[in-house]
Scaffold this active site. Sequence first.
Site, PDB file in Angstrom:
ATOM      1  CB  SER A   1      -7.297  -7.150  -7.474  1.00 57.97           C
ATOM      2  OG  SER A   1      -7.528  -7.619  -8.787  1.00 57.97           O
TER       3      SER A   1
ATOM      4  CE1 TYR B   1      -9.797  -2.490  -9.083  1.00 56.48           C
ATOM      5  CE2 TYR B   1      -8.489  -4.328  -9.924  1.00 56.48           C
ATOM      6  CZ  TYR B   1      -9.477  -3.838  -9.079  1.00 56.48           C
ATOM      7  OH  TYR B   1     -10.119  -4.703  -8.230  1.00 56.48           O
TER       8      TYR B   1
ATOM      9  CE  LYS C   1      -8.571  -3.140  -5.546  1.00 57.31           C
ATOM     10  NZ  LYS C   1      -9.252  -2.985  -4.231  1.00 57.31           N
TER      11      LYS C   1
END
Length: 226
Positions: free
Chosen positions: A136, A149, A153
Amino acid sequence: MGKVIVITGATRGLGRALVAAFAVGGHTVVGCGRSDGHVRALRADFPAPHAFERVDVTDDAAVGAWAKEVLARYGPPDLLINNAALMNTPAPLWEVPPDEFSVIVDVNVKGVFNVVRAFVPAMVRRQEGVIVNLSSGWGRSTAPEVAPYCATKYAIEGMTLALAQELPGGMAAVPLNPGIIDTDMLRQAWADGASRYQKPAEWASKASALLLKIGARDNGRSLTVT
Protein backbone atom coordinates in the site's frame (compact mmCIF):
# COMPACT_ATOMS: atom_id res chain seq x y z
CA MET A 1 -0.43 -19.39 -23.44
CA GLY A 2 -2.58 -18.77 -20.37
CA LYS A 3 -1.11 -18.70 -16.89
CA VAL A 4 -2.33 -20.30 -13.67
CA ILE A 5 -2.98 -17.46 -11.23
CA VAL A 6 -3.77 -17.87 -7.52
CA ILE A 7 -5.43 -14.91 -5.76
CA THR A 8 -6.39 -14.59 -2.11
CA GLY A 9 -9.20 -12.23 -1.18
CA ALA A 10 -10.69 -12.94 -4.58
CA THR A 11 -14.34 -12.35 -3.73
CA ARG A 12 -14.41 -8.57 -3.29
CA GLY A 13 -12.73 -5.32 -4.27
CA LEU A 14 -9.41 -5.53 -6.06
CA GLY A 15 -9.28 -9.31 -5.92
CA ARG A 16 -12.67 -9.69 -7.58
CA ALA A 17 -11.72 -7.18 -10.26
CA LEU A 18 -8.47 -9.03 -10.98
CA VAL A 19 -10.33 -12.34 -11.33
CA ALA A 20 -12.45 -10.84 -14.10
CA ALA A 21 -9.51 -9.20 -15.87
CA PHE A 22 -7.39 -12.35 -15.86
CA ALA A 23 -10.26 -14.64 -16.86
CA VAL A 24 -11.16 -12.43 -19.83
CA GLY A 25 -7.49 -12.55 -20.81
CA GLY A 26 -7.57 -16.33 -21.10
CA HIS A 27 -5.82 -17.19 -17.85
CA THR A 28 -6.95 -19.77 -15.28
CA VAL A 29 -7.78 -18.16 -11.95
CA VAL A 30 -7.87 -20.02 -8.64
CA GLY A 31 -9.02 -17.94 -5.71
CA CYS A 32 -10.27 -17.92 -2.17
CA GLY A 33 -12.38 -15.77 0.11
CA ARG A 34 -14.08 -15.98 3.48
CA SER A 35 -17.72 -15.60 2.42
CA ASP A 36 -19.64 -18.65 1.20
CA GLY A 37 -22.05 -16.45 -0.71
CA HIS A 38 -19.36 -14.52 -2.51
CA VAL A 39 -17.50 -17.74 -3.36
CA ARG A 40 -20.66 -19.25 -4.84
CA ALA A 41 -21.16 -16.10 -6.91
CA LEU A 42 -17.63 -16.33 -8.29
CA ARG A 43 -18.14 -19.97 -9.22
CA ALA A 44 -21.29 -19.02 -11.11
CA ASP A 45 -19.63 -16.15 -12.95
CA PHE A 46 -16.36 -17.97 -13.65
CA PRO A 47 -16.89 -21.73 -13.99
CA ALA A 48 -14.20 -24.34 -14.70
CA PRO A 49 -11.34 -24.27 -15.40
CA HIS A 50 -11.41 -21.52 -12.75
CA ALA A 51 -11.91 -22.61 -9.15
CA PHE A 52 -12.84 -20.82 -5.95
CA GLU A 53 -13.00 -22.00 -2.35
CA ARG A 54 -13.92 -20.62 1.04
CA VAL A 55 -10.61 -20.31 2.89
CA ASP A 56 -9.62 -18.17 5.86
CA VAL A 57 -5.98 -17.24 5.25
CA THR A 58 -5.38 -16.97 9.00
CA ASP A 59 -6.07 -20.71 9.34
CA ASP A 60 -2.76 -22.36 8.48
CA ALA A 61 -4.27 -25.86 8.24
CA ALA A 62 -7.05 -24.69 5.93
CA VAL A 63 -4.59 -22.84 3.71
CA GLY A 64 -2.38 -25.92 3.56
CA ALA A 65 -5.26 -28.20 2.60
CA TRP A 66 -6.43 -25.77 -0.09
CA ALA A 67 -2.91 -25.45 -1.51
CA LYS A 68 -2.52 -29.23 -1.62
CA GLU A 69 -5.67 -29.53 -3.74
CA VAL A 70 -4.69 -26.65 -6.01
CA LEU A 71 -1.17 -27.94 -6.58
CA ALA A 72 -2.46 -31.45 -7.34
CA ARG A 73 -4.93 -30.14 -9.92
CA TYR A 74 -3.04 -27.24 -11.52
CA GLY A 75 0.59 -27.57 -10.47
CA PRO A 76 2.57 -24.64 -9.07
CA PRO A 77 1.03 -21.27 -9.96
CA ASP A 78 2.75 -19.01 -12.42
CA LEU A 79 1.56 -16.02 -10.41
CA LEU A 80 0.65 -16.01 -6.71
CA ILE A 81 -1.10 -12.84 -5.54
CA ASN A 82 -1.58 -12.26 -1.82
CA ASN A 83 -4.39 -9.73 -1.83
CA ALA A 84 -6.50 -10.59 1.23
CA ALA A 85 -6.34 -7.78 3.79
CA LEU A 86 -8.34 -5.79 6.33
CA MET A 87 -8.40 -2.12 7.28
CA ASN A 88 -8.75 -0.95 10.87
CA THR A 89 -11.59 1.31 11.95
CA PRO A 90 -9.93 4.74 11.90
CA ALA A 91 -8.80 5.75 15.38
CA PRO A 92 -5.70 6.95 17.24
CA LEU A 93 -3.47 3.98 17.92
CA TRP A 94 -4.09 4.08 21.67
CA GLU A 95 -7.83 3.72 21.06
CA VAL A 96 -7.60 0.68 18.77
CA PRO A 97 -9.07 -2.39 20.53
CA PRO A 98 -6.46 -5.13 21.06
CA ASP A 99 -8.66 -7.72 19.36
CA GLU A 100 -9.01 -5.56 16.26
CA PHE A 101 -5.25 -5.00 16.10
CA SER A 102 -4.63 -8.74 16.38
CA VAL A 103 -7.10 -9.61 13.62
CA ILE A 104 -5.52 -7.11 11.24
CA VAL A 105 -2.05 -8.49 11.89
CA ASP A 106 -3.34 -12.05 11.52
CA VAL A 107 -4.94 -11.41 8.12
CA ASN A 108 -2.54 -8.88 6.62
CA VAL A 109 0.75 -10.43 7.73
CA LYS A 110 0.27 -13.95 9.05
CA GLY A 111 -2.18 -14.72 6.25
CA VAL A 112 0.45 -13.85 3.65
CA PHE A 113 3.00 -15.99 5.48
CA ASN A 114 0.59 -18.95 5.55
CA VAL A 115 -0.06 -18.72 1.82
CA VAL A 116 3.62 -18.31 0.97
CA ARG A 117 4.49 -21.32 3.12
CA ALA A 118 1.82 -23.42 1.42
CA PHE A 119 2.49 -22.56 -2.24
CA VAL A 120 6.04 -21.29 -2.65
CA PRO A 121 7.95 -24.55 -1.97
CA ALA A 122 6.40 -26.09 -5.09
CA MET A 123 7.26 -22.97 -7.06
CA VAL A 124 10.84 -23.09 -5.78
CA ARG A 125 11.19 -26.74 -6.79
CA ARG A 126 10.16 -25.76 -10.31
CA GLN A 127 12.33 -22.61 -10.06
CA GLU A 128 9.64 -20.59 -11.80
CA GLY A 129 6.92 -18.23 -10.72
CA VAL A 130 6.16 -14.78 -9.36
CA ILE A 131 4.90 -13.90 -5.87
CA VAL A 132 3.14 -10.55 -5.54
CA ASN A 133 2.21 -9.38 -2.05
CA LEU A 134 -0.18 -6.44 -2.03
CA SER A 135 1.33 -3.55 -0.11
CA SER A 136 0.00 0.00 0.00
CA GLY A 137 0.98 3.63 -0.15
CA TRP A 138 0.56 3.26 3.61
CA GLY A 139 3.28 0.64 3.56
CA ARG A 140 5.77 3.26 2.38
CA SER A 141 4.34 6.34 4.10
CA THR A 142 1.96 6.94 7.01
CA ALA A 143 -1.27 8.68 7.94
CA PRO A 144 -3.07 9.26 11.25
CA GLU A 145 -5.68 6.82 12.53
CA VAL A 146 -4.57 3.92 10.32
CA ALA A 147 -1.46 2.92 12.27
CA PRO A 148 -2.37 -0.80 12.48
CA TYR A 149 -2.87 -0.99 8.72
CA CYS A 150 0.36 0.96 8.09
CA ALA A 151 2.23 -1.40 10.41
CA THR A 152 1.05 -4.46 8.50
CA LYS A 153 1.84 -3.04 5.10
CA TYR A 154 5.32 -1.95 6.19
CA ALA A 155 5.72 -5.55 7.35
CA ILE A 156 4.67 -6.79 3.92
CA GLU A 157 7.31 -4.62 2.29
CA GLY A 158 10.06 -5.99 4.53
CA MET A 159 8.92 -9.59 4.43
CA THR A 160 8.60 -9.59 0.65
CA LEU A 161 11.96 -7.97 0.01
CA ALA A 162 13.62 -10.52 2.31
CA LEU A 163 11.78 -13.35 0.54
CA ALA A 164 13.10 -12.03 -2.76
CA GLN A 165 16.66 -12.60 -1.52
CA GLU A 166 15.85 -16.21 -0.69
CA LEU A 167 14.42 -17.27 -4.04
CA PRO A 168 16.39 -19.13 -6.70
CA GLY A 169 17.22 -17.46 -9.98
CA GLY A 170 14.32 -17.30 -12.39
CA MET A 171 11.75 -16.36 -9.75
CA ALA A 172 10.54 -13.05 -8.34
CA ALA A 173 8.86 -11.69 -5.23
CA VAL A 174 7.63 -8.11 -5.22
CA PRO A 175 5.55 -5.91 -2.93
CA LEU A 176 2.97 -4.04 -5.01
CA ASN A 177 1.36 -0.74 -4.09
CA PRO A 178 -1.94 -0.83 -5.99
CA GLY A 179 -2.47 2.92 -5.76
CA ILE A 180 -5.67 4.57 -4.55
CA ILE A 181 -8.89 2.86 -5.65
CA ASP A 182 -12.50 3.39 -4.65
CA THR A 183 -13.04 0.19 -2.64
CA ASP A 184 -14.98 -0.65 0.51
CA MET A 185 -11.67 -0.64 2.35
CA LEU A 186 -10.84 2.90 1.26
CA ARG A 187 -14.34 4.05 2.14
CA GLN A 188 -13.85 2.62 5.62
CA ALA A 189 -10.82 4.85 6.11
CA TRP A 190 -11.84 7.84 4.02
CA ALA A 191 -15.52 7.80 3.12
CA ASP A 192 -15.69 11.43 2.01
CA GLY A 193 -12.88 11.18 -0.54
CA ALA A 194 -13.03 7.64 -1.89
CA SER A 195 -15.47 8.31 -4.72
CA ARG A 196 -13.08 10.63 -6.53
CA TYR A 197 -10.74 7.72 -7.33
CA GLN A 198 -10.90 5.02 -10.01
CA LYS A 199 -13.16 2.00 -9.62
CA PRO A 200 -11.71 -1.51 -9.18
CA ALA A 201 -12.61 -2.66 -12.72
CA GLU A 202 -10.83 0.31 -14.29
CA TRP A 203 -7.81 -0.29 -12.06
CA ALA A 204 -7.71 -4.03 -12.81
CA SER A 205 -7.29 -3.50 -16.55
CA LYS A 206 -4.01 -1.69 -15.86
CA ALA A 207 -2.93 -3.78 -12.89
CA SER A 208 -3.42 -7.12 -14.62
CA ALA A 209 -1.22 -6.02 -17.52
CA LEU A 210 1.53 -4.98 -15.10
CA LEU A 211 1.24 -8.17 -13.06
CA LEU A 212 1.58 -10.38 -16.13
CA LYS A 213 4.80 -8.62 -17.12
CA ILE A 214 6.57 -9.11 -13.79
CA GLY A 215 9.54 -11.44 -14.14
CA ALA A 216 12.84 -12.42 -12.60
CA ARG A 217 14.36 -9.04 -13.50
CA ASP A 218 11.88 -7.43 -11.08
CA ASN A 219 12.78 -9.59 -8.10
CA GLY A 220 13.03 -7.47 -4.97
CA ARG A 221 11.60 -4.30 -6.53
CA SER A 222 8.86 -2.38 -4.77
CA LEU A 223 6.39 -1.73 -7.58
CA THR A 224 3.38 0.57 -7.95
CA VAL A 225 0.41 0.47 -10.31
CA THR A 226 0.24 3.86 -12.03
